[in-house]
Write an enzyme that holds these catalytic residues in place. Structure first.
Site, short mmCIF file in Angstrom:
data_model
loop_
_atom_site.label_atom_id
_atom_site.label_comp_id
_atom_site.label_asym_id
_atom_site.label_seq_id
_atom_site.Cartn_x
_atom_site.Cartn_y
_atom_site.Cartn_z
N GLU A 285 52.93 39.56 37.39
CA GLU A 285 53.50 38.32 37.92
C GLU A 285 54.80 37.96 37.20
OE1 GLU A 285 49.81 35.84 39.71
OE2 GLU A 285 49.78 36.11 37.53
N GLU B 21 42.78 40.64 39.67
CA GLU B 21 42.06 39.37 39.57
C GLU B 21 40.88 39.25 40.53
OE1 GLU B 21 46.20 38.46 37.94
OE2 GLU B 21 45.32 39.76 39.47
#
Length: 190
Positions: free
Chosen positions: A43, A63
């Site tokens: 990210e 995730e």
């Protein structure tokens, strides 16, 4: 530990602010990736103007395997590689090779690991050094306006979805706990 439901509300907002700050910087930014670039590291790379990776690098968003999702990637990745590829990466949690991400248009280049620093230096010397610093600053800011807008308007919504709804589910807590305990999760919500 910082992903546990009882503490994530203190960890996630500062990380999201870091992403927004990186997107708003008035400089050309680059991520140089070696090895595994997963989750929050990926990210952070998504918030950079350029990403250069070693041939053996893998990038991904695991995730979902923990019963959660990556809010910044949910907002930024569709703008960088398209909705279909972003959705697949987020929903499967599978890491992809640097060459695959290059094919998707996310990476500037993929080079042998021992050439990584030289590649970045050569690119800088060839494309940035001879140009006006003022023009580069303004061009960098302008080229990421869509990412900044998404981070300002959509990332808070994704954060609220994550903190206010997802983290109240059994599966989110179970996924994090199972990961910390190094065991398979026992999902309840179907």
């Amino acid at each position: 530990e910082e992903h546990r439901p009882e503490v994530i509300d203190r960890a996630l907002p500062p990380f999201h602010q870091l992403i927004r700050d990186l997107l708003k910087t008035e400089a050309v930014t680059a991520a140089v990736v070696r090895g595994r670039c997963l989750g929050g590291g990926f990210e952070l790379a998504l918030a950079c103007d350029l990403i250069v990776a070693a041939e053996d690098a893998v990038l991904g968003l695991p995730e979902i395997n923990l019963g959660v999702f990556p809010p910044p990637a949910s907002v930024l990745l569709p703008l960088r590689v398209g909705a279909s590829r972003a959705t697949a990466a987020i929903l499967t949690g599978e890491a992809q090779s640097a060459s695959t991400w290059r094919e998707y248009g996310l990476l500037l280049s993929v080079v042998p690991s021992d050439r990584l620093e030289d590649e970045v230096s050569d690119w800088h010397r060839r494309y940035l050094s001879p140009r006006s610093a003022a023009a580069l600053r303004h061009a960098a800011v302008a080229s990421r306006l869509h990412l900044v807008q998404a981070a300002e308007h959509l990332l808070p919504r994704a954060e609220r979805l994550y903190l206010d709804q997802l983290m109240r589910t059994h599966d989110a807590g179970e996924g994090i706990l199972a990961f910390l305990e190094k065991r398979p999760p026992k999902w309840e919500d179907r």
